[in-house]
Design a protein around this motif. Structure first.
Motif, PDB file in Angstrom:
ATOM      1  N   GLY A 191      -4.998  12.568  27.065  1.00  0.00           N
ATOM      2  CA  GLY A 191      -5.732  11.548  26.327  1.00  0.00           C
ATOM      3  C   GLY A 191      -6.916  11.022  27.107  1.00  0.00           C
ATOM      4  O   GLY A 191      -8.022  10.902  26.579  1.00  0.00           O
ATOM      5  N   PHE A 192      -6.706  10.703  28.378  1.00  0.00           N
ATOM      6  CA  PHE A 192      -7.743  10.125  29.229  1.00  0.00           C
ATOM      7  C   PHE A 192      -8.996  10.995  29.252  1.00  0.00           C
ATOM      8  O   PHE A 192     -10.127  10.493  29.228  1.00  0.00           O
ATOM      9  CB  PHE A 192      -7.185   9.959  30.643  1.00  0.00           C
ATOM     10  CG  PHE A 192      -8.100   9.278  31.613  1.00  0.00           C
ATOM     11  CD1 PHE A 192      -8.015   7.915  31.835  1.00  0.00           C
ATOM     12  CD2 PHE A 192      -9.050   9.999  32.329  1.00  0.00           C
ATOM     13  CE1 PHE A 192      -8.859   7.280  32.729  1.00  0.00           C
ATOM     14  CE2 PHE A 192      -9.893   9.379  33.231  1.00  0.00           C
ATOM     15  CZ  PHE A 192      -9.793   8.010  33.427  1.00  0.00           C
ATOM     16  N   THR A 193      -8.809  12.316  29.311  1.00  0.00           N
ATOM     17  CA  THR A 193      -9.939  13.223  29.444  1.00  0.00           C
ATOM     18  C   THR A 193     -10.476  13.703  28.095  1.00  0.00           C
ATOM     19  O   THR A 193     -11.405  14.532  28.063  1.00  0.00           O
ATOM     20  CB  THR A 193      -9.546  14.455  30.276  1.00  0.00           C
ATOM     21  OG1 THR A 193      -8.494  15.166  29.605  1.00  0.00           O
ATOM     22  CG2 THR A 193      -9.062  14.032  31.664  1.00  0.00           C
ATOM     23  N   GLY A 194      -9.891  13.244  26.992  1.00  0.00           N
ATOM     24  CA  GLY A 194     -10.369  13.657  25.676  1.00  0.00           C
ATOM     25  C   GLY A 194     -10.067  15.101  25.348  1.00  0.00           C
ATOM     26  O   GLY A 194     -10.852  15.776  24.664  1.00  0.00           O
ATOM     27  N   ALA A 195      -8.913  15.604  25.804  1.00  0.00           N
ATOM     28  CA  ALA A 195      -8.565  17.005  25.572  1.00  0.00           C
ATOM     29  C   ALA A 195      -8.247  17.265  24.100  1.00  0.00           C
ATOM     30  O   ALA A 195      -7.915  16.348  23.334  1.00  0.00           O
ATOM     31  CB  ALA A 195      -7.359  17.388  26.435  1.00  0.00           C
ATOM     32  N   GLU A 196      -8.328  18.522  23.725  1.00  0.00           N
ATOM     33  CA  GLU A 196      -7.976  18.930  22.370  1.00  0.00           C
ATOM     34  C   GLU A 196      -6.522  18.575  22.069  1.00  0.00           C
ATOM     35  O   GLU A 196      -5.671  18.584  22.962  1.00  0.00           O
ATOM     36  CB  GLU A 196      -8.168  20.448  22.206  1.00  0.00           C
ATOM     37  CG  GLU A 196      -9.606  20.917  22.331  1.00  0.00           C
ATOM     38  CD  GLU A 196     -10.050  21.156  23.762  1.00  0.00           C
ATOM     39  OE1 GLU A 196     -11.170  21.663  23.959  1.00  0.00           O
ATOM     40  OE2 GLU A 196      -9.285  20.813  24.697  1.00  0.00           O
ATOM     41  N   PRO A 197      -6.204  18.294  20.797  1.00  0.00           N
ATOM     42  CA  PRO A 197      -4.841  17.884  20.463  1.00  0.00           C
ATOM     43  C   PRO A 197      -3.821  19.008  20.510  1.00  0.00           C
ATOM     44  O   PRO A 197      -2.613  18.745  20.526  1.00  0.00           O
ATOM     45  CB  PRO A 197      -4.964  17.333  19.037  1.00  0.00           C
ATOM     46  CG  PRO A 197      -6.189  17.977  18.483  1.00  0.00           C
ATOM     47  CD  PRO A 197      -7.116  18.165  19.647  1.00  0.00           C
ATOM     48  N   ALA A 198      -4.279  20.263  20.545  1.00  0.00           N
ATOM     49  CA  ALA A 198      -3.364  21.401  20.602  1.00  0.00           C
ATOM     50  C   ALA A 198      -3.885  22.416  21.606  1.00  0.00           C
ATOM     51  O   ALA A 198      -5.050  22.386  22.015  1.00  0.00           O
ATOM     52  CB  ALA A 198      -3.211  22.041  19.221  1.00  0.00           C
TER      53      ALA A 198
END
Length: 447
Positions: A17-24
């Motif tokens: 979440g912190f790094t804005g990663a893809e949800p999958a």
């Protein structure tokens, strides 16, 4: 417990979440995203906050949110690779920050390589628990009914061997310890057997288990863990303040003192699985009261990223219901909104107070004065020199004068020998620490 861990103060981060990663998970062949480097820009921020450790959420290859692991030996490509991990640990160590990893060893995602072989390979199938179905057949058991999370069989020797190899591998790469997710769902003897093999290899490592309900001290005793999560105190802090019922906090602190005789709990006012403190409290004026309790009672405190900025977020029991409490952070601290910095300064002050009184880790807290909406918390060192701090809480609409007997056990000279070390603001009456302003708090110590 390792001496460094006794006085740790954690900044907990959920990296996906912190790094804005893809949800999958990324599709096969997609380039690695080197997002762990994003965290490096925040290490000085953690140090300046007063923290001495970085407690990371899941960083291993998974299908979605990180708790559905598919490869414990691989950094999630959404976050980076081994080189990115090594860079982060090295950068943290240069700043004196220990790094603890999140180990999801109760269950795995359905894409876990051994599970993919389970249908045709009896040895692979033995890794996973079976549960009866309504039709009378047996199917693979899951974690709390989540179909995509397959429960491991902790009585299977190959599972124990795997978990030991994983923990040993990452401790060898520089991690200082492990937070064991859903530890409460794992038989404590499993951790005991794992730690009996790991501690000779990594004597300075720290192991904390996620335990929500039940006999905390008994679980620590039987498992050999160093600590477990203190959800009782978390709940009592915000609910006693919201309800104007500080008797609940008093009861919990009595229990907390009993736990401290057995182990040092991991304490917190927020984490990645719960509604944020700023959203949980009914009255914004009482945020400081909650933090004053957290940082002046015994335990190893943890701050969840964003809480130190007063961020809001409500956890919901639905798909995507965690997103509000697991947000992306900007590239640098100076890009954060300005509204959160007063709460950040409050955290810094109280963490600074904690660090100046390191004996608070093992302090026992009693309440020499208690009413529904006002309480005095006397935290004292359990042994050695006479060290005491007195935290005064007033939830009422009027200034509250604490009676003289409140201070008898704090200082032989009463309030005359006490100084206000931290407080919610200007005193109700200068030079009179016994009078706490409406909706105010103060921490007193000897002059």
């Amino acid at each position: 417990m390792a001496p460094w861990a006794e006085h740790a103060i954690w900044w907990q981060v959920y990296p996906l979440g912190f790094t804005g990663a893809e949800p999958a998970a990324l599709p096969d062949g997609a380039p690695v995203r080197h997002r762990l480097r994003h965290l490096e820009a925040w290490l000085d921020y953690a140090v300046e906050l007063g923290c001495s450790g970085l407690q990371l959420g899941p960083v291993f290859a998974s299908e979605t949110h990180g708790y559905d692991t598919v490869d414990h030996f691989r950094i999630d490509p959404r976050l980076g690779d081994d080189a990115d991990f090594d860079r982060l640990v090295s950068a943290a160590r240069r700043r004196g920050l220990h790094v603890v990893l999140d180990g999801v060893f109760n269950h795995v995602g359905r894409g876990f390589e051994v599970f993919r072989r389970a249908g045709a390979d009896p040895a692979a199938a033995a890794w996973f628990r079976r549960a009866p179905t309504p039709s009378g057949t047996a199917d693979y058991d899951t974690f709390e009914g989540h179909h995509h999370l397959v429960a491991l069989d902790h009585g299977e020797p190959a599972v124990l061997d795997h978990v030991v190899r994983v923990m040993d591998h990452w401790l060898g790469r520089g991690a200082s310890g492990w937070r064991l997710d859903a530890a409460y769902a794992v038989p404590p003897r499993f951790w005991r057997e794992a730690l009996d093999r790991l501690r000779p290899l990594h004597p300075g490592a720290w192991f904390v288990g996620e335990v929500i309900h039940g006999d905390y001290a008994g679980y620590v005793r039987d498992s050999g863990l160093d600590s477990v999560t203190q959800y009782e105190l978390w709940k009592a802090i915000w609910s006693s303040i919201n309800d104007g019922n500080l008797y609940e906090l008093a009861w919990t602190l009595e229990r907390h003192g009993e736990l401290l005789s057995a182990f040092t709990p991991l304490t917190f006012a927020g984490n990645h699985d719960v509604t944020r403190l700023a959203s949980r409290l009914d009255d914004d004026r009482h945020l400081g009261h909650a933090l004053a309790v957290l940082f002046t009672v015994g335990g190893v405190p943890s701050v969840y990223y964003g809480d130190e900025q007063g961020m809001r977020g409500i956890k919901e029991d639905r798909a995507g219901g965690d997103d509000a409490v697991r947000p992306a952070f900007p590239g640098r601290p100076d890009e954060l909104p300005g509204a959160g910095w007063p709460v950040h300064r409050l955290h810094r002050r109280l963490i600074g107070l904690r660090r100046r009184h390191p004996w608070l880790t093992g302090a026992r807290t009693t309440l020499p004065h208690l009413s529904n909406r006002a309480a005095a918390l006397l935290s004292a060192a359990p042994a050695g020199p006479d060290r005491r701090l007195l935290t005064l809480l007033n939830l009422g609409d009027e200034p509250y004068r604490f009676p003289p007997e409140t201070f008898t056990g704090t200082s032989p000279g009463g309030t005359a020998r006490l100084a206000v070390l931290e407080s919610s603001g200007p005193p109700a009456a200068p030079g009179d620490p016994a009078l706490v302003p409406a909706h105010g708090w103060a921490v007193l110590g000897g002059r």
